[in-house]
Design a protein around this motif. Structure first.
Motif, PDB file in Angstrom:
ATOM      1  N   ALA A  22       0.839  -1.210   0.000  1.00  0.00           N
ATOM      2  CA  ALA A  22       0.000   0.000   0.000  1.00  0.00           C
ATOM      3  C   ALA A  22       0.865   1.248   0.000  1.00  0.00           C
ATOM      4  N   PHE A  23       1.934   1.239   0.782  1.00  0.00           N
ATOM      5  CA  PHE A  23       2.845   2.381   0.811  1.00  0.00           C
ATOM      6  C   PHE A  23       3.400   2.649  -0.587  1.00  0.00           C
ATOM      7  N   LEU A  24       3.847   1.587  -1.253  1.00  0.00           N
ATOM      8  CA  LEU A  24       4.431   1.755  -2.585  1.00  0.00           C
ATOM      9  C   LEU A  24       3.390   2.254  -3.591  1.00  0.00           C
ATOM     10  N   LYS A  25       2.214   1.705  -3.556  1.00  0.00           N
ATOM     11  CA  LYS A  25       1.164   2.156  -4.482  1.00  0.00           C
ATOM     12  C   LYS A  25       0.804   3.622  -4.238  1.00  0.00           C
ATOM     13  N   ASN A  26       0.705   4.005  -2.990  1.00  0.00           N
ATOM     14  CA  ASN A  26       0.384   5.399  -2.658  1.00  0.00           C
ATOM     15  C   ASN A  26       1.545   6.341  -2.959  1.00  0.00           C
ATOM     16  N   GLY A  27       2.767   5.823  -2.965  1.00  0.00           N
ATOM     17  CA  GLY A  27       3.939   6.636  -3.266  1.00  0.00           C
ATOM     18  C   GLY A  27       3.930   7.217  -4.665  1.00  0.00           C
ATOM     19  N   LEU A  28       3.235   6.548  -5.565  1.00  0.00           N
ATOM     20  CA  LEU A  28       3.191   7.038  -6.945  1.00  0.00           C
ATOM     21  C   LEU A  28       2.660   8.472  -7.023  1.00  0.00           C
ATOM     22  N   ALA A  29       1.644   8.774  -6.257  1.00  0.00           N
ATOM     23  CA  ALA A  29       1.079  10.132  -6.285  1.00  0.00           C
ATOM     24  C   ALA A  29       2.105  11.173  -5.853  1.00  0.00           C
ATOM     25  N   LEU A  30       2.930  10.827  -4.882  1.00  0.00           N
ATOM     26  CA  LEU A  30       3.967  11.769  -4.431  1.00  0.00           C
ATOM     27  C   LEU A  30       5.044  11.951  -5.494  1.00  0.00           C
ATOM     28  N   VAL A  31       5.442  10.864  -6.109  1.00  0.00           N
ATOM     29  CA  VAL A  31       6.505  10.920  -7.123  1.00  0.00           C
ATOM     30  C   VAL A  31       6.052  11.684  -8.364  1.00  0.00           C
ATOM     31  N   GLN A  32       4.779  11.620  -8.678  1.00  0.00           N
ATOM     32  CA  GLN A  32       4.278  12.335  -9.854  1.00  0.00           C
ATOM     33  C   GLN A  32       4.441  13.846  -9.720  1.00  0.00           C
ATOM     34  N   ARG A  33       4.649  14.331  -8.509  1.00  0.00           N
ATOM     35  CA  ARG A  33       4.865  15.766  -8.290  1.00  0.00           C
ATOM     36  C   ARG A  33       6.334  16.148  -8.354  1.00  0.00           C
ATOM     37  N   GLU A  34       7.209  15.186  -8.656  1.00  0.00           N
ATOM     38  CA  GLU A  34       8.645  15.447  -8.757  1.00  0.00           C
ATOM     39  C   GLU A  34       9.037  15.551 -10.231  1.00  0.00           C
ATOM     40  N   PRO A  35       9.240  16.750 -10.745  1.00  0.00           N
ATOM     41  CA  PRO A  35       9.509  16.898 -12.178  1.00  0.00           C
ATOM     42  C   PRO A  35      10.792  16.208 -12.646  1.00  0.00           C
ATOM     43  N   ALA A  36      11.767  16.046 -11.789  1.00  0.00           N
ATOM     44  CA  ALA A  36      13.027  15.440 -12.214  1.00  0.00           C
ATOM     45  C   ALA A  36      13.040  13.916 -12.072  1.00  0.00           C
ATOM     46  N   THR A  37      11.966  13.339 -11.554  1.00  0.00           N
ATOM     47  CA  THR A  37      11.871  11.878 -11.515  1.00  0.00           C
ATOM     48  C   THR A  37      11.242  11.449 -12.832  1.00  0.00           C
ATOM     49  N   THR A  38      12.090  11.028 -13.754  1.00  0.00           N
ATOM     50  CA  THR A  38      11.660  10.705 -15.113  1.00  0.00           C
ATOM     51  C   THR A  38      10.929   9.374 -15.177  1.00  0.00           C
ATOM     52  N   ALA A  39      11.396   8.393 -14.414  1.00  0.00           N
ATOM     53  CA  ALA A  39      10.761   7.070 -14.377  1.00  0.00           C
ATOM     54  C   ALA A  39      10.787   6.575 -12.938  1.00  0.00           C
ATOM     55  N   TRP A  40       9.726   5.878 -12.532  1.00  0.00           N
ATOM     56  CA  TRP A  40       9.634   5.350 -11.174  1.00  0.00           C
ATOM     57  C   TRP A  40       8.861   4.049 -11.219  1.00  0.00           C
ATOM     58  N   PHE A  41       9.426   3.014 -10.640  1.00  0.00           N
ATOM     59  CA  PHE A  41       8.800   1.694 -10.626  1.00  0.00           C
ATOM     60  C   PHE A  41       8.830   1.141  -9.209  1.00  0.00           C
ATOM     61  N   ALA A  42       7.702   0.638  -8.740  1.00  0.00           N
ATOM     62  CA  ALA A  42       7.627  -0.083  -7.475  1.00  0.00           C
ATOM     63  C   ALA A  42       7.437  -1.553  -7.832  1.00  0.00           C
ATOM     64  N   MET A  43       8.234  -2.424  -7.204  1.00  0.00           N
ATOM     65  CA  MET A  43       8.270  -3.832  -7.602  1.00  0.00           C
ATOM     66  C   MET A  43       8.068  -4.757  -6.412  1.00  0.00           C
ATOM     67  N   LYS A  44       7.526  -5.920  -6.708  1.00  0.00           N
ATOM     68  CA  LYS A  44       7.442  -7.004  -5.723  1.00  0.00           C
ATOM     69  C   LYS A  44       8.268  -8.155  -6.284  1.00  0.00           C
ATOM     70  N   MET A  45       9.325  -8.539  -5.559  1.00  0.00           N
ATOM     71  CA  MET A  45      10.210  -9.590  -6.042  1.00  0.00           C
ATOM     72  C   MET A  45       9.922 -10.940  -5.402  1.00  0.00           C
ATOM     73  N   SER A  46       9.378 -10.950  -4.216  1.00  0.00           N
ATOM     74  CA  SER A  46       8.996 -12.188  -3.533  1.00  0.00           C
ATOM     75  C   SER A  46       7.917 -11.836  -2.525  1.00  0.00           C
ATOM     76  N   HIS A  47       7.529 -12.807  -1.728  1.00  0.00           N
ATOM     77  CA  HIS A  47       6.454 -12.595  -0.747  1.00  0.00           C
ATOM     78  C   HIS A  47       6.716 -11.381   0.146  1.00  0.00           C
ATOM     79  N   SER A  48       7.984 -11.156   0.515  1.00  0.00           N
ATOM     80  CA  SER A  48       8.282 -10.070   1.455  1.00  0.00           C
ATOM     81  C   SER A  48       9.368  -9.109   0.967  1.00  0.00           C
ATOM     82  N   THR A  49       9.840  -9.287  -0.249  1.00  0.00           N
ATOM     83  CA  THR A  49      10.899  -8.429  -0.781  1.00  0.00           C
ATOM     84  C   THR A  49      10.329  -7.523  -1.869  1.00  0.00           C
TER      85      THR A  49
END
Length: 99
Positions: A22-49
């Motif tokens: 949930a934190f990562l999904k909600n973080g997208l809205a904050l990052v969208q307000r950063e003009p110098a963040t050209t690309a941003w990806f939140a990932m799930k690599m395993s059950h807890s990573t």
């Protein structure tokens, strides 16, 4: 063009996986307000990573992100949600394809 990036590895505490997601999904809205963040990806690599990968045009953009709202929120909630301190790796990009 992007030349700088970050890779952040996150390990959720047992039972806190949904909270991290949930934190990562909600973080997208904050990052969208950063003009110098050209690309941003939140990932799930395993059950807890989880991870974040983001790219910037230059060092100034990367530094602005590291002191931005998502970083502040992450580190203020890290002890509660994460099993270990997030690892933040600075990366120099050699080539990229973006829309």
């Amino acid at each position: 063009m992007v030349s700088k990036a970050l890779y952040v590895r996150l390990k959720a505490k047992p039972g806190k996986e949904a909270e991290v997601e949930a934190f990562l999904k909600n973080g997208l809205a904050l990052v969208q307000r950063e003009p110098a963040t050209t690309a941003w990806f939140a990932m799930k690599m395993s059950h807890s990573t989880y991870g974040i990968f983001d790219a910037f045009p230059d060092e100034e953009g990367r530094d602005a992100h590291l002191t931005g709202e998502v970083a502040k929120a992450l580190f203020s909630q890290a002890e509660e949600m994460l099993a270990e301190t997030p690892t933040v790796q600075k990366i120099d990009l050699l080539a990229a394809k973006l829309p």
